[in-house]
Design a protein around this motif. Structure first.
Motif, mmCIF file in Angstrom:
data_model
loop_
_atom_site.group_PDB
_atom_site.id
_atom_site.type_symbol
_atom_site.label_atom_id
_atom_site.label_comp_id
_atom_site.label_asym_id
_atom_site.label_seq_id
_atom_site.Cartn_x
_atom_site.Cartn_y
_atom_site.Cartn_z
ATOM 1 N N ASP A 2 0.806 -1.218 0.000
ATOM 2 C CA ASP A 2 0.000 0.000 0.000
ATOM 3 C C ASP A 2 0.839 1.269 0.000
ATOM 4 O O ASP A 2 0.325 2.363 0.221
ATOM 5 C CB ASP A 2 -0.987 0.010 1.167
ATOM 6 N N TYR A 3 2.122 1.116 -0.231
ATOM 7 C CA TYR A 3 2.980 2.303 -0.362
ATOM 8 C C TYR A 3 4.049 1.974 -1.376
ATOM 9 O O TYR A 3 4.669 0.911 -1.322
ATOM 10 C CB TYR A 3 3.594 2.679 0.987
ATOM 11 N N PHE A 4 4.241 2.900 -2.339
ATOM 12 C CA PHE A 4 5.104 2.621 -3.482
ATOM 13 C C PHE A 4 6.096 3.764 -3.688
ATOM 14 O O PHE A 4 5.753 4.931 -3.483
ATOM 15 C CB PHE A 4 4.242 2.438 -4.751
ATOM 16 N N ALA A 55 7.970 -1.395 -3.315
ATOM 17 C CA ALA A 55 6.677 -1.422 -2.641
ATOM 18 C C ALA A 55 6.840 -1.921 -1.219
ATOM 19 O O ALA A 55 7.756 -2.682 -0.911
ATOM 20 C CB ALA A 55 5.712 -2.328 -3.407
ATOM 21 N N SER A 56 5.930 -1.468 -0.361
ATOM 22 C CA SER A 56 5.937 -1.970 1.019
ATOM 23 C C SER A 56 4.514 -2.096 1.522
ATOM 24 O O SER A 56 3.585 -1.499 0.968
ATOM 25 C CB SER A 56 6.761 -1.069 1.942
ATOM 26 N N ALA A 57 4.369 -2.889 2.572
ATOM 27 C CA ALA A 57 3.062 -3.142 3.162
ATOM 28 C C ALA A 57 3.069 -2.656 4.597
ATOM 29 O O ALA A 57 4.075 -2.760 5.299
ATOM 30 C CB ALA A 57 2.744 -4.634 3.114
ATOM 31 N N ARG A 58 1.938 -2.141 5.028
ATOM 32 C CA ARG A 58 1.837 -1.621 6.393
ATOM 33 C C ARG A 58 1.925 -2.762 7.398
ATOM 34 O O ARG A 58 1.333 -3.817 7.207
ATOM 35 C CB ARG A 58 0.518 -0.879 6.572
ATOM 36 N N ARG A 59 2.689 -2.512 8.459
ATOM 37 C CA ARG A 59 2.763 -3.449 9.578
ATOM 38 C C ARG A 59 2.362 -2.670 10.819
ATOM 39 O O ARG A 59 3.141 -1.947 11.385
ATOM 40 C CB ARG A 59 4.190 -3.987 9.728
ATOM 41 N N GLY A 60 1.115 -2.822 11.224
ATOM 42 C CA GLY A 60 0.622 -2.034 12.346
ATOM 43 C C GLY A 60 0.558 -0.567 11.944
ATOM 44 O O GLY A 60 -0.100 -0.209 10.973
ATOM 45 N N THR A 61 1.295 0.271 12.670
ATOM 46 C CA THR A 61 1.298 1.705 12.348
ATOM 47 C C THR A 61 2.500 2.090 11.489
ATOM 48 O O THR A 61 2.719 3.268 11.221
ATOM 49 C CB THR A 61 1.337 2.539 13.643
ATOM 50 N N SER A 62 3.277 1.129 11.066
ATOM 51 C CA SER A 62 4.456 1.454 10.280
ATOM 52 C C SER A 62 4.518 0.571 9.043
ATOM 53 O O SER A 62 3.644 -0.255 8.822
ATOM 54 C CB SER A 62 5.710 1.256 11.129
ATOM 55 N N TYR A 63 5.547 0.767 8.244
ATOM 56 C CA TYR A 63 5.710 0.002 7.016
ATOM 57 C C TYR A 63 6.851 -0.981 7.144
ATOM 58 O O TYR A 63 7.849 -0.723 7.798
ATOM 59 C CB TYR A 63 5.965 0.939 5.837
#
Lengths: 115, 115
Positions: free
Chosen positions: A31-33, A92-100
Motif C-alpha cells: 500500500d505504499y510505493f 513497494a511496502s506493506a503496512r505493519r501495524g502503524t508502520s511500514y
C-alpha cells in the motif's frame, strides 16, 4: 516469487519527450510505493512515492500514477533530460501495524535520454 | 547532512574466505537495512535493525551471513565462508523512523567479487 516486476529492462527516449516507466505488483497487501533512481557506482536515491489512498502524485517533472485495480504503477518524466539517464527501480511496502515493512524492489529499468 | 557511509567500496576474495562490510548510517536514523543486489536484479533485503534490535532477518542466510549493530549506530555485515553466488553489491540504507512512509537513504555500496 517476483512480487514487483519491471518488465522493460531498458527504455530509450529523446530529450524533451516523455519517459514512461512501468511497474506491476502481485501482492495486494502493498500500500505504499516508491521510485528510486540509481547512477553507476552510487546507491539508489529516492525520487518520488505514492500511497495507495492516492492515484497520482506529482513532483516537478516527475509524476507517479497508481492503478490499484490493475496492480500497476507508472512513472512519467516530462520533459526528459540527458541527466535523467539512470536505472530506475520501483519498490513497494506493506503496512505493519502503524508502520511500514521492508521494501520489495523490481529489477530496474535502464533509461537512456538522448540529446 | 552526511549520507550513509560504507566501506570498503570494493572487495575481491576467494571462495571460502571471510569478509566484512561496514556501514555508518545518517545521524539520528534509528532504522538500518542491509540489502544484497545481484547484477541485473533489484536490491533484496537481508536484515533490518531498529536501533540495535533485529526487526527482520527472514532472508538472511544465517549459516554464513551475520550482522550486528552495536550501540544502535554503526553496523557490520559478515560473510563466512563466502560462496561464488555471494558476488553482488551490498547496500546499506537508513531511515529516520520505522513509521510513516519508510523513505530509505542508501549508501554507495560495497561491490564484492568472490573468485
Amino acid at each position: 516469487d517476483q512480487q514487483v516486476k519491471q518488465n522493460s529492462p531498458s527504455l530509450s527516449v529523446q530529450e524533451g519527450r516523455i519517459s514512461i516507466l512501468n511497474c506491476d505488483y502481485t501482492n495486494s497487501m502493498f500500500d505504499y510505493f516508491l521510485w528510486y533512481k540509481k547512477y553507476p557506482a552510487e546507491g539508489p536515491t529516492f525520487l518520488i512515492s505514492i500511497s495507495s489512498i492516492k492515484d497520482k502524485n506529482e513532483d516537478g517533472r516527475f509524476t507517479v500514477f497508481l492503478n490499484k485495480s490493475a496492480k500497476h504503477l507508472s512513472l512519467h518524466i516530462v520533459p526528459s533530460q540527458p541527466g535523467d539517464s539512470a536505472v530506475y527501480f520501483c519498490a513497494a511496502s506493506a503496512r505493519r501495524g502503524t508502520s511500514y515493512g521492508k521494501l520489495t524492489f523490481g529489477q530496474g529499468t535502464i533509461l537512456t535520454v538522448h540529446p | 547532512e552526511a549520507g550513509v557511509a560504507q566501506s570498503p567500496r570494493y572487495k575481491i576474495i576467494e571462495k571460502r574466505q571471510s569478509v566484512a562490510f561496514w556501514c555508518n548510517p545518517i545521524s539520528g536514523h534509528a532504522t538500518l537495512y542491509w540489502y544484497q543486489q545481484i547484477l541485473g536484479q533489484g536490491p533484496k533485503l537481508l536484515i533490518q535493525f531498529q536501533n540495535n534490535g533485529v526487526v527482520d532477518d527472514s532472508q538472511l542466510p544465517k549459516d554464513r551471513f551475520s550482522a550486528e549493530r552495536l550501540k544502535g549506530v554503526d553496523s557490520t555485515l559478515k560473510i563466512q565462508p563466502a560462496k561464488l553466488e555471494d558476488s553482488a553489491v551490498y547496500l546499506c540504507a537508513s531511515s529516520l523512523v520505522w513509521t510513516g512512509k519508510n523513505i530509505q537513504y542508501f549508501g554507495a555500496g560495497t561491490r564484492l567479487s568472490v573468485l
